[in-house]
Each structure stands twice: as structure tokens, then as C-alpha cells.
Design a protein around this motif. Structure first.
Motif, PDB file in Angstrom:
ATOM      1  N   MET A 149      14.561  -0.629  -3.637  1.00  0.00           N
ATOM      2  CA  MET A 149      13.299  -0.381  -4.336  1.00  0.00           C
ATOM      3  C   MET A 149      12.148  -0.999  -3.552  1.00  0.00           C
ATOM      4  O   MET A 149      12.253  -2.134  -3.072  1.00  0.00           O
ATOM      5  CB  MET A 149      13.343  -0.990  -5.749  1.00  0.00           C
ATOM      6  CG  MET A 149      12.046  -0.805  -6.540  1.00  0.00           C
ATOM      7  SD  MET A 149      12.100  -1.646  -8.138  1.00  0.00           S
ATOM      8  CE  MET A 149      13.308  -0.636  -8.980  1.00  0.00           C
ATOM      9  N   SER A 150      11.050  -0.248  -3.401  1.00  0.00           N
ATOM     10  CA  SER A 150       9.895  -0.780  -2.683  1.00  0.00           C
ATOM     11  C   SER A 150       9.129  -1.750  -3.578  1.00  0.00           C
ATOM     12  O   SER A 150       9.302  -1.782  -4.802  1.00  0.00           O
ATOM     13  CB  SER A 150       8.981   0.355  -2.245  1.00  0.00           C
ATOM     14  OG  SER A 150       8.423   1.012  -3.380  1.00  0.00           O
ATOM     15  N   LEU A 151       8.263  -2.510  -2.955  1.00  0.00           N
ATOM     16  CA  LEU A 151       7.390  -3.400  -3.708  1.00  0.00           C
ATOM     17  C   LEU A 151       6.441  -2.575  -4.575  1.00  0.00           C
ATOM     18  O   LEU A 151       6.055  -1.456  -4.218  1.00  0.00           O
ATOM     19  CB  LEU A 151       6.574  -4.252  -2.753  1.00  0.00           C
ATOM     20  CG  LEU A 151       7.296  -5.273  -1.884  1.00  0.00           C
ATOM     21  CD1 LEU A 151       6.295  -5.963  -0.975  1.00  0.00           C
ATOM     22  CD2 LEU A 151       8.015  -6.286  -2.739  1.00  0.00           C
ATOM     23  N   GLU A 152       6.044  -3.165  -5.682  1.00  0.00           N
ATOM     24  CA  GLU A 152       5.044  -2.545  -6.548  1.00  0.00           C
ATOM     25  C   GLU A 152       3.936  -3.566  -6.806  1.00  0.00           C
ATOM     26  O   GLU A 152       4.222  -4.708  -7.165  1.00  0.00           O
ATOM     27  CB  GLU A 152       5.661  -2.119  -7.877  1.00  0.00           C
ATOM     28  CG  GLU A 152       6.751  -1.081  -7.766  1.00  0.00           C
ATOM     29  CD  GLU A 152       7.495  -0.927  -9.076  1.00  0.00           C
ATOM     30  OE1 GLU A 152       7.191   0.023  -9.824  1.00  0.00           O
ATOM     31  OE2 GLU A 152       8.362  -1.788  -9.358  1.00  0.00           O
ATOM     32  N   LEU A 153       2.702  -3.132  -6.636  1.00  0.00           N
ATOM     33  CA  LEU A 153       1.559  -3.988  -6.956  1.00  0.00           C
ATOM     34  C   LEU A 153       0.839  -3.385  -8.154  1.00  0.00           C
ATOM     35  O   LEU A 153       0.420  -2.229  -8.118  1.00  0.00           O
ATOM     36  CB  LEU A 153       0.597  -4.111  -5.775  1.00  0.00           C
ATOM     37  CG  LEU A 153      -0.540  -5.106  -6.037  1.00  0.00           C
ATOM     38  CD1 LEU A 153      -0.028  -6.544  -5.954  1.00  0.00           C
ATOM     39  CD2 LEU A 153      -1.705  -4.905  -5.074  1.00  0.00           C
ATOM     40  N   PHE A 154       0.691  -4.202  -9.185  1.00  0.00           N
ATOM     41  CA  PHE A 154       0.019  -3.787 -10.411  1.00  0.00           C
ATOM     42  C   PHE A 154      -1.386  -4.379 -10.414  1.00  0.00           C
ATOM     43  O   PHE A 154      -1.560  -5.598 -10.269  1.00  0.00           O
ATOM     44  CB  PHE A 154       0.794  -4.278 -11.635  1.00  0.00           C
ATOM     45  CG  PHE A 154       2.168  -3.690 -11.776  1.00  0.00           C
ATOM     46  CD1 PHE A 154       2.403  -2.659 -12.672  1.00  0.00           C
ATOM     47  CD2 PHE A 154       3.222  -4.160 -10.997  1.00  0.00           C
ATOM     48  CE1 PHE A 154       3.670  -2.116 -12.804  1.00  0.00           C
ATOM     49  CE2 PHE A 154       4.496  -3.618 -11.123  1.00  0.00           C
ATOM     50  CZ  PHE A 154       4.723  -2.584 -12.023  1.00  0.00           C
ATOM     51  N   TYR A 203      -1.973  -4.106   3.043  1.00  0.00           N
ATOM     52  CA  TYR A 203      -2.405  -3.115   4.037  1.00  0.00           C
ATOM     53  C   TYR A 203      -2.362  -3.704   5.446  1.00  0.00           C
ATOM     54  O   TYR A 203      -1.892  -3.057   6.390  1.00  0.00           O
ATOM     55  CB  TYR A 203      -3.826  -2.645   3.730  1.00  0.00           C
ATOM     56  CG  TYR A 203      -3.982  -1.809   2.492  1.00  0.00           C
ATOM     57  CD1 TYR A 203      -2.988  -0.943   2.052  1.00  0.00           C
ATOM     58  CD2 TYR A 203      -5.160  -1.882   1.729  1.00  0.00           C
ATOM     59  CE1 TYR A 203      -3.158  -0.177   0.911  1.00  0.00           C
ATOM     60  CE2 TYR A 203      -5.335  -1.119   0.591  1.00  0.00           C
ATOM     61  CZ  TYR A 203      -4.336  -0.270   0.179  1.00  0.00           C
ATOM     62  OH  TYR A 203      -4.503   0.486  -0.949  1.00  0.00           O
ATOM     63  N   ALA A 204      -2.862  -4.919   5.599  1.00  0.00           N
ATOM     64  CA  ALA A 204      -2.931  -5.532   6.929  1.00  0.00           C
ATOM     65  C   ALA A 204      -1.546  -5.768   7.505  1.00  0.00           C
ATOM     66  O   ALA A 204      -1.329  -5.604   8.714  1.00  0.00           O
ATOM     67  CB  ALA A 204      -3.706  -6.838   6.860  1.00  0.00           C
ATOM     68  N   ALA A 205      -0.593  -6.162   6.656  1.00  0.00           N
ATOM     69  CA  ALA A 205       0.778  -6.423   7.111  1.00  0.00           C
ATOM     70  C   ALA A 205       1.615  -5.148   7.211  1.00  0.00           C
ATOM     71  O   ALA A 205       2.772  -5.209   7.622  1.00  0.00           O
ATOM     72  CB  ALA A 205       1.457  -7.414   6.167  1.00  0.00           C
ATOM     73  N   GLU A 206       1.010  -4.018   6.820  1.00  0.00           N
ATOM     74  CA  GLU A 206       1.684  -2.713   6.880  1.00  0.00           C
ATOM     75  C   GLU A 206       3.010  -2.733   6.105  1.00  0.00           C
ATOM     76  O   GLU A 206       4.042  -2.257   6.574  1.00  0.00           O
ATOM     77  CB  GLU A 206       1.886  -2.269   8.331  1.00  0.00           C
ATOM     78  CG  GLU A 206       0.575  -2.101   9.087  1.00  0.00           C
ATOM     79  CD  GLU A 206       0.764  -1.613  10.503  1.00  0.00           C
ATOM     80  OE1 GLU A 206       1.879  -1.742  11.051  1.00  0.00           O
ATOM     81  OE2 GLU A 206      -0.208  -1.086  11.073  1.00  0.00           O
ATOM     82  N   VAL A 207       2.923  -3.305   4.916  1.00  0.00           N
ATOM     83  CA  VAL A 207       4.086  -3.394   4.033  1.00  0.00           C
ATOM     84  C   VAL A 207       4.139  -2.148   3.150  1.00  0.00           C
ATOM     85  O   VAL A 207       3.121  -1.716   2.594  1.00  0.00           O
ATOM     86  CB  VAL A 207       3.999  -4.658   3.155  1.00  0.00           C
ATOM     87  CG1 VAL A 207       5.124  -4.697   2.147  1.00  0.00           C
ATOM     88  CG2 VAL A 207       4.017  -5.908   4.028  1.00  0.00           C
TER      89      VAL A 207
END
Length: 217
Positions: free
Chosen positions: A1-6, A22-26
Motif C-alpha cells: 500500500m502506498s503512503l496516504e496524506l490526508f 514532492y521534493a523527495a519524489e515519494v
């Protein structure tokens, strides 16, 4: 499962976490928190004591507070030392500046916003004046600090904290020409690709800024 940001695209602290990702290209999925997505609201409410976003979900782990999220991403989802260096003293210096932007820039900016939310037609101008005075004082401090901090083309914890803080602070108390380094640095920050993406994604919500959004940026 990918990370989720709420979080929400117009939220300064959501920006702070987004800029790092975004900067870490995650790889991650963004989950907007609003009335149309009660399932996302429920996740945020379950994560921390006050139910505030941003919240990061990594499997069964739920993390709240933007700085904590950036620490976690730096430790577990990138091999680069870009966001937070491994050197303990350098990391301490970055975290000190992170607190400056959260406590001394974001906080008085939010005080102004909160006053307009409390009484849109009759905000307490004395309270607003006190918050703007605090911003003026920290602008002066940052102007001096910037003598020793050249603009970077990559993103660290400092840029993650500074970009949203200065973006919105300048809306409630414009950075005067007497602080040329700070004005130039804010412009530089807004041109960094991870920050520019946040600016554009938030653009549709500008009419919701309580004191009124300026016609710029």
C-alpha cells in the motif's frame, strides 16, 4: 500500500508535508479532508487529540503534525539526507528554524485569520495589530538570518516550513521593502517546483481566505 496524506490543498501545514513528499519524489495518494469526504475526516479525527491535519497513513501507522511527518518520510521513505541531514548538529539547526517558522510566523498569521473567522464584519483590530507587530519583529530577525543562509535549489525541512509560512504571512502583513533579502527569498521559495505545485493546487480555494486574498502570487 502506498503512503496516504490526508489534508487540504489550501492548508499551510498540509503544504509543509506535501512539499517534502514532492521534493523527495515519494509515491503517495492525497486524500482531501472536507465535507464531501467524511471517510477522510474520520481518519484525521482518529489520529490526534484535536483531529487536525495533515495526517500521514503508512499501513497501520498514523502520524500527525507536519514536522513529524517530514521526519518520518526522511527516515523511512528516502535514502537522501536532503530533507534532514544525518549530522546531529546540522539537524538541530534545521529543527530550530522549523520552530521559528511554525511558532513565530505561522502562529501570528493564523491569529489574524482566526480573528476574521471569529468576527468577519468586526474583527478586533487591536488583536490583529498585535499579531502584525509580531510578524514585523520576526521579519526583521529573518532578514538578518538570511545573510548566512543562501537560497537553495533543493528542499530541506527549512524550505518546507518557510514556504507556506511566508506565503500566507505576506498576505496578512506584507513584507516591506525594508526587508529585501526576505522578499527575494519568498519569491525564490515560491518558484521551487514542489512549492509551485502547492501554490497552483491551492489557487481554486483563494476566495476562502478570511481576510481576503491579494491579487498576486
Amino acid at each position: 500500500m502506498s503512503l496516504e496524506l490526508f489534508g487540504h490543498p489550501f492548508s499551510s501545514y498540509t503544504w509543509k508535508a506535501l512539499i517534502a513528499l514532492y521534493a523527495a519524489e515519494v509515491d503517495f495518494e492525497f486524500r482531501i479532508v472536507d465535507a464531501d469526504h467524511p471517510e477522510n475526516v474520520a481518519v484525521v479525527q482518529s489520529a490526534g487529540p484535536l483531529g487536525k491535519f495533515p495526517v500521514l497513513r503508512d499501513g497501520e501507522n498514523l502520524l500527525f503534525e507536519a514536522t513529524t511527518i517530514i521526519d518520518y518520510v526522511s527516515n523511512h521513505h528516502t535514502t537522501s539526507e536532503m530533507l534532514i541531514p544525518a549530522d546531529a548538529d546540522a539537524a538541530t539547526g534545521m529543527r530550530m528554524l522549523d520552530r521559528v517558522f511554525d511558532n513565530y510566523v505561522m502562529a501570528p498569521m493564523q491569529n489574524v485569520v482566526d480573528e476574521y473567522l471569529r468576527a468577519p464584519e468586526n474583527p478586533d483590530m487591536a488583536r490583529i495589530g498585535e499579531a502584525r507587530d509580531r510578524l514585523e519583529r520576526v521579519y526583521a530577525w529573518l532578514e538578518g538570518w538570511l545573510q548566512f543562509y543562501p537560497p537553495l535549489d533543493h528542499v530541506t525541512l527549512i524550505e518546507c516550513s518557510a514556504a507556506p509560512a511566508l506565503f500566507y504571512a505576506d498576505w496578512v502583513h506584507p513584507i516591506a521593502a525594508t526587508f529585501p533579502r526576505l522578499r527575494r527569498w519568498r519569491t525564490h521559495l515560491l518558484r521551487l517546483p514542489p512549492v509551485a505545485q502547492c501554490v497552483e493546487d491551492a489557487r481554486p480555494y483563494r476566495q476562502n481566505f478570511p481576510p481576503g486574498a491579494p491579487d498576486r502570487d
